[in-house]
Design a protein around this motif. Structure first.
Motif, PDB file in Angstrom:
ATOM      1  N   CYS A  38       0.826  -1.133   0.363  1.00 47.05           N
ATOM      2  CA  CYS A  38      -0.135   0.052  -0.042  1.00 47.05           C
ATOM      3  C   CYS A  38       0.910   1.115  -0.154  1.00 47.05           C
ATOM      4  CB  CYS A  38      -1.130  -0.176   1.162  1.00 47.05           C
ATOM      5  SG  CYS A  38      -2.120   1.068   1.307  1.00 47.05           S
ATOM      6  N   LEU A  39       1.219   2.031  -0.985  1.00 48.37           N
ATOM      7  CA  LEU A  39       1.877   3.427  -1.615  1.00 48.37           C
ATOM      8  C   LEU A  39       1.066   4.697  -1.681  1.00 48.37           C
ATOM      9  CD1 LEU A  39       4.092   1.841  -3.436  1.00 48.37           C
ATOM     10  CD2 LEU A  39       4.701   1.460  -0.906  1.00 48.37           C
ATOM     11  N   TYR A  40       2.118   5.076  -1.126  1.00 49.87           N
ATOM     12  CA  TYR A  40       0.828   7.000  -0.743  1.00 49.87           C
ATOM     13  C   TYR A  40       1.687   7.415  -2.206  1.00 49.87           C
ATOM     14  CZ  TYR A  40       0.782  11.886   0.272  1.00 49.87           C
ATOM     15  OH  TYR A  40       0.599  12.931   0.034  1.00 49.87           O
ATOM     16  N   PRO A  84      -6.671  15.738  -1.235  1.00 48.19           N
ATOM     17  CA  PRO A  84      -8.102  14.542  -0.476  1.00 48.19           C
ATOM     18  C   PRO A  84      -6.058  12.984  -1.102  1.00 48.19           C
ATOM     19  CG  PRO A  84      -7.695  14.617  -3.490  1.00 48.19           C
ATOM     20  CD  PRO A  84      -7.032  15.994  -2.391  1.00 48.19           C
ATOM     21  N   VAL A  85      -6.164  12.263   0.225  1.00 45.10           N
ATOM     22  CA  VAL A  85      -4.801  11.270   0.354  1.00 45.10           C
ATOM     23  C   VAL A  85      -5.333  10.244  -0.678  1.00 45.10           C
ATOM     24  CG1 VAL A  85      -3.599  10.228   2.110  1.00 45.10           C
ATOM     25  CG2 VAL A  85      -4.668  12.785   2.553  1.00 45.10           C
ATOM     26  N   PHE A  86      -4.402   9.747  -1.335  1.00 44.72           N
ATOM     27  CA  PHE A  86      -4.809   8.534  -1.574  1.00 44.72           C
ATOM     28  C   PHE A  86      -3.442   7.249  -1.913  1.00 44.72           C
ATOM     29  CE2 PHE A  86      -7.286  11.659  -4.885  1.00 44.72           C
ATOM     30  CZ  PHE A  86      -8.222  10.727  -4.619  1.00 44.72           C
ATOM     31  N   PHE A  87      -3.859   6.643  -2.246  1.00 41.15           N
ATOM     32  CA  PHE A  87      -2.832   4.994  -2.097  1.00 41.15           C
ATOM     33  C   PHE A  87      -3.260   4.143  -2.850  1.00 41.15           C
ATOM     34  CE2 PHE A  87      -2.183   6.979   2.252  1.00 41.15           C
ATOM     35  CZ  PHE A  87      -1.037   6.158   2.795  1.00 41.15           C
ATOM     36  N   THR A  88      -2.058   3.558  -3.605  1.00 39.34           N
ATOM     37  CA  THR A  88      -2.473   2.042  -4.570  1.00 39.34           C
ATOM     38  C   THR A  88      -2.079   1.199  -3.882  1.00 39.34           C
ATOM     39  OG1 THR A  88      -1.306   4.056  -6.036  1.00 39.34           O
ATOM     40  CG2 THR A  88      -1.489   1.570  -6.937  1.00 39.34           C
ATOM     41  N   VAL A  89      -2.897   0.279  -3.862  1.00 35.64           N
ATOM     42  CA  VAL A  89      -2.852  -0.910  -3.286  1.00 35.64           C
ATOM     43  C   VAL A  89      -1.998  -2.282  -4.957  1.00 35.64           C
ATOM     44  CG1 VAL A  89      -3.650  -3.329  -2.221  1.00 35.64           C
ATOM     45  CG2 VAL A  89      -4.567  -0.770  -1.340  1.00 35.64           C
ATOM     46  N   ILE A  90      -1.113  -2.973  -4.739  1.00 39.04           N
ATOM     47  CA  ILE A  90      -0.736  -3.484  -5.629  1.00 39.04           C
ATOM     48  C   ILE A  90      -0.531  -5.144  -5.044  1.00 39.04           C
ATOM     49  CG2 ILE A  90       1.126  -3.756  -7.498  1.00 39.04           C
ATOM     50  CD1 ILE A  90       2.019  -0.366  -6.810  1.00 39.04           C
ATOM     51  N   PRO A  91      -0.590  -5.529  -5.989  1.00 39.74           N
ATOM     52  CA  PRO A  91      -0.469  -7.324  -5.472  1.00 39.74           C
ATOM     53  C   PRO A  91       1.012  -7.994  -5.275  1.00 39.74           C
ATOM     54  CG  PRO A  91      -1.492  -7.384  -7.205  1.00 39.74           C
ATOM     55  CD  PRO A  91      -1.872  -5.675  -6.813  1.00 39.74           C
ATOM     56  N   ARG A 137      -9.551   5.747  -1.367  1.00 37.46           N
ATOM     57  CA  ARG A 137      -9.378   7.610  -1.385  1.00 37.46           C
ATOM     58  C   ARG A 137      -9.014   7.221   0.164  1.00 37.46           C
ATOM     59  NH1 ARG A 137     -14.677   9.732  -3.421  1.00 37.46           N
ATOM     60  NH2 ARG A 137     -15.010   8.915  -1.955  1.00 37.46           N
ATOM     61  N   MET A 138      -8.097   7.171   1.015  1.00 40.80           N
ATOM     62  CA  MET A 138      -7.747   7.295   2.145  1.00 40.80           C
ATOM     63  C   MET A 138      -8.503   8.567   2.947  1.00 40.80           C
ATOM     64  SD  MET A 138      -6.223   5.427   4.821  1.00 40.80           S
ATOM     65  CE  MET A 138      -5.357   4.234   3.401  1.00 40.80           C
ATOM     66  N   LEU A 139      -8.557  10.043   2.678  1.00 41.91           N
ATOM     67  CA  LEU A 139      -8.646  10.716   2.910  1.00 41.91           C
ATOM     68  C   LEU A 139      -9.579  12.156   2.129  1.00 41.91           C
ATOM     69  CD1 LEU A 139      -9.661  12.626   5.666  1.00 41.91           C
ATOM     70  CD2 LEU A 139      -6.888  13.900   5.518  1.00 41.91           C
ATOM     71  N   SER A 177       2.262  13.578  -8.188  1.00 42.76           N
ATOM     72  CA  SER A 177       2.971  11.893  -8.468  1.00 42.76           C
ATOM     73  C   SER A 177       2.104  11.889 -10.224  1.00 42.76           C
ATOM     74  CB  SER A 177       2.261  10.647  -7.288  1.00 42.76           C
ATOM     75  OG  SER A 177       0.619  10.466  -7.442  1.00 42.76           O
ATOM     76  N   ASP A 178       2.391  10.726 -10.871  1.00 37.64           N
ATOM     77  CA  ASP A 178       2.007  10.896 -11.863  1.00 37.64           C
ATOM     78  C   ASP A 178       0.379  10.339 -11.870  1.00 37.64           C
ATOM     79  OD1 ASP A 178       2.643   8.363 -10.536  1.00 37.64           O
ATOM     80  OD2 ASP A 178       2.912   7.050 -12.740  1.00 37.64           O
ATOM     81  N   GLN A 179       0.389   9.924 -10.918  1.00 36.42           N
ATOM     82  CA  GLN A 179      -0.983   9.213 -10.599  1.00 36.42           C
ATOM     83  C   GLN A 179      -1.913  10.509 -10.136  1.00 36.42           C
ATOM     84  OE1 GLN A 179      -2.217   5.421  -9.317  1.00 36.42           O
ATOM     85  NE2 GLN A 179       0.059   4.934  -9.153  1.00 36.42           N
ATOM     86  N   ASP A 180      -2.222  11.085 -10.475  1.00 37.42           N
ATOM     87  CA  ASP A 180      -2.656  12.739 -10.447  1.00 37.42           C
ATOM     88  C   ASP A 180      -3.908  12.401  -8.905  1.00 37.42           C
ATOM     89  OD1 ASP A 180      -3.223  14.918 -10.173  1.00 37.42           O
ATOM     90  OD2 ASP A 180      -3.178  15.725 -12.024  1.00 37.42           O
ATOM     91  N   PRO A 181      -3.401  12.674  -7.965  1.00 38.16           N
ATOM     92  CA  PRO A 181      -4.593  13.025  -7.317  1.00 38.16           C
ATOM     93  C   PRO A 181      -5.795  13.827  -7.783  1.00 38.16           C
ATOM     94  CG  PRO A 181      -2.748  13.619  -6.186  1.00 38.16           C
ATOM     95  CD  PRO A 181      -2.430  13.410  -7.087  1.00 38.16           C
ATOM     96  N   HIS A 182      -5.754  14.967  -8.231  1.00 33.17           N
ATOM     97  CA  HIS A 182      -6.766  15.801  -8.712  1.00 33.17           C
ATOM     98  C   HIS A 182      -7.354  14.833  -9.963  1.00 33.17           C
ATOM     99  CE1 HIS A 182      -5.996  19.402  -6.280  1.00 33.17           C
ATOM    100  NE2 HIS A 182      -4.564  18.957  -6.882  1.00 33.17           N
ATOM    101  N   LEU A 183      -7.139  14.183 -10.195  1.00 34.59           N
ATOM    102  CA  LEU A 183      -7.959  13.200 -11.232  1.00 34.59           C
ATOM    103  C   LEU A 183      -8.799  12.186 -10.637  1.00 34.59           C
ATOM    104  CD1 LEU A 183      -8.518  12.017 -14.619  1.00 34.59           C
ATOM    105  CD2 LEU A 183      -5.777  10.764 -14.099  1.00 34.59           C
ATOM    106  N   LEU A 184      -7.445  11.707 -10.097  1.00 34.91           N
ATOM    107  CA  LEU A 184      -8.223  10.463  -9.470  1.00 34.91           C
ATOM    108  C   LEU A 184      -9.868  10.773  -8.333  1.00 34.91           C
ATOM    109  CD1 LEU A 184      -5.141   8.857  -6.852  1.00 34.91           C
ATOM    110  CD2 LEU A 184      -5.769   8.418  -9.511  1.00 34.91           C
TER     111      LEU A 184
END
Length: 566
Positions: A106-108, A148-155, A140-142, A113-120
């Protein structure tokens, strides 16, 4: 390719000493150069070479051996020697309320970042604030409009993962049958000074459910076993190999940097406090590199952010706050000790100050003894904030300022005022009798910060420095008083590794003040104080590990200084 070698040239159409050679590149449309694609196969890199023209195989002598027709499919040339098949994705509850997964990372995702929080934030999140599936998920953590605070969960199967993170069979074979005894020893001898882990009953429950990685369990065993050994708990035939445990943990943590979690951070900070097998060089080889890596791991999993209100359970919110403050303490004191620039900037984190409740269990209860330990650790974090101000104000490289002397004196007054406020707020008296290592270290920390301010001003010879020297002498005398009353029972608890740097720093400044004396009386007074300090270090070094390095280091400096003056 540059123009010099663009034409046909036998010297550059082949690579000497290689058994596989490709003919030179052609510009004709019929015969195009090979296409090379880099991919990840079984955890290792591999190059797929698409052959669209004949190749000539050469022997080592450079003579052609055979010619082949161009194949119509990809051939595989491994770049890495690791060819394990990719592990399958393990089924796991991805709607849990913890960022610690057994088979996922689980990464912040930061604001740039390239995974733009405003897009997510435009994704169609479900009722649990998640979007995606088992292969890739955004959490979406917050959820809030601003920041906003987003995390990506990757296997972990999609990462360069260490497959046996939770396999503790080898550890059990080393420590058996003392596992529970060692865990008890950890919470008795280490946790009161260094409360990085949750309460004992919660950790034991996590261990029984196989939710504690082997690296963390090994770190606990490594740091706690010497206390049991000192108490004669083991017979010679059953004594666990602490050195083997240490090297196992450090190796495992190297792999786990690829898949970090809160547990990875906890294991790293514990192993960084493990006393060395031998007295190391003064700069502690590898300590700053590992500390900087620890900070990066913490940032990668979002420990530098305030977790209040996040979609995780309350217990993890507490653990994340404690973990960040321990990272902060580790980084700032190592920065001061070794003289390297701190990587933590004042505006790069948002974690609020610790409170007693952060050290409680899932029912928000806390033992009386833990209240005392928590208060001491909170006091240490407050002192470390002041240390951060000292490093930024006095020990940071910056361009020359026109009013540097005035700014220096203003910074001195401000920081000394902060120290006075800290003493009042914590009702702290430096010369009071102490019993526990965390109490002694607070004395060392307070004295080091005070003397760091004195040394910065003392270095400016254009100032009248008598007042600064008098303050320094008072701190020295208080420190000598505390060391002379060091309680023997304190040896059975963990002493933070920063004690070494504090005692060395203060001894060095004693020497500096003594050598700057312009009168014989001042010089002799400083020498008597230094002799008393060194005698105390020599005496306590026979019992306390933390004083051995300062004693050796200062003895070496004194011998070299005074032998050169004779």
């Amino acid at each position: 390719m540059n123009g010099e070698h663009s034409q046909a040239d036998p010297e550059h159409s082949e690579r000497r000493g290689s058994s596989l050679q490709l003919s030179r590149q052609y510009r004709s449309k019929k015969n195009q150069p090979s296409d090379i694609v880099i991919a990840v196969v079984g955890g290792g890199l591999a190059a797929f070479v698409k052959l669209t023209k004949p190749v000539v195989l050469y022997a080592a002598s450079g003579e052609p051996r055979t010619k082949t027709k161009a194949p119509r499919e990809f051939s595989l040339r491994p770049v890495s020697s690791i060819h394990a098949p990719p592990p399958s994705i393990e089924p796991e509850d991805i709607t849990q309320t913890s960022t610690i997964f057994k088979s996922r990372t689980c990464l912040y995702g930061g604001p740039s970042s390239d995974q733009d929080p405003h897009l997510l934030r435009h994704l169609a999140f479900d009722s649990t604030n998640r979007f995606g599936d088992a292969n890739w998920m955004v959490w979406r953590m917050l959820p809030r409009a601003q920041d906003p605070v987003f995390f990506t969960v990757i296997p972990n199967a999609h990462l360069d993962a260490h497959e046996d993170i939770y396999d503790t069979k080898w550890l059990d074979s080393i420590v058996s049958p003392f596992q529970d005894v060692v865990i008890d020893a950890y919470y008795r001898h280490v946790h009161p000074t260094f409360p990085i882990l949750e309460p004992q009953q919660l950790l034991k429950q996590a261990i029984s459910e196989q939710r504690v990685p082997a690296s963390l369990l090994g770190a606990i065993y490594t740091i706690a076993l010497p206390f049991l050994d000192n108490l004669g708990q083991f017979t010679s035939g059953k004594k666990p190999d602490v050195y083997a445990l240490y090297f196992y943990v450090t190796t495992a943590l190297g792999y786990e940097t690829m898949t970090p979690s809160l547990r990875t951070v906890q294991a790293n900070v514990i192993i960084l406090q493990t006393p060395p097998v031998i007295i190391r060089e003064p700069n502690l080889p590898g300590a700053w590199t590992r500390t900087s890596s620890l900070l990066a791991l913490g940032q990668e999993i979002g420990l530098h952010l305030d977790p209040t209100g996040w979609n995780i359970d309350r217990q993890e919110q507490k653990s994340r706050k404690i973990a960040w403050w321990i990272i902060y303490v580790q980084e700032k004191w190592l920065s001061h000790w070794l003289g390297y620039p701190s990587h933590i900037l004042a505006h790069s984190w948002t974690v609020p100050p610790l409170a007693i409740g952060d050290f409680s269990d899932e029912k928000d209860t806390i033992t009386f003894d833990m209240i005392s330990s928590a208060n001491k650790f909170i006091a240490l974090t407050e002192l470390t904030l002041i240390l951060g101000d000292v490093l930024s104000s006095f020990y940071t490289q910056r361009p020359a300022r026109p009013n540097a002397n005035q700014i220096l004196l203003e910074d001195e007054r401000r920081i000394l005022h902060q120290l006075d406020e800290w003493k009042v707020r914590n009702r702290w008296s430096v010369t009071n009798p102490h019993k526990l290592p965390n109490e002694y270290f607070i004395v060392f920390a307070y004295s080091t910060i005070h003397l760091s301010v004195c040394r910065a001003v003392h270095a400016k010879t254009e100032f009248p420095i008598e007042a600064t020297k008098e303050r320094a002498m008072t701190v020295f005398d208080d420190l000598i008083h505390v060391l002379s009353n060091l309680q023997p029972q304190a040896v059975d608890m963990l002493w933070l590794s920063y004690c070494k740097g504090c005692l060395t720093f203060m001894g060095n400044f004693m020497i500096t003040v003594m050598l700057s004396s312009v009168e014989d009386r001042s010089f002799e007074s400083g020498k008597r104080r230094l002799d008393e300090y060194m005698a105390l270090l020599e005496r306590i070094s026979k019992t306390f590990e933390f004083s051995k390095l300062p004693c050796q280091r200062l003895n070496l400096i004194i011998q070299r200084l005074f032998s050169s003056r004779e």
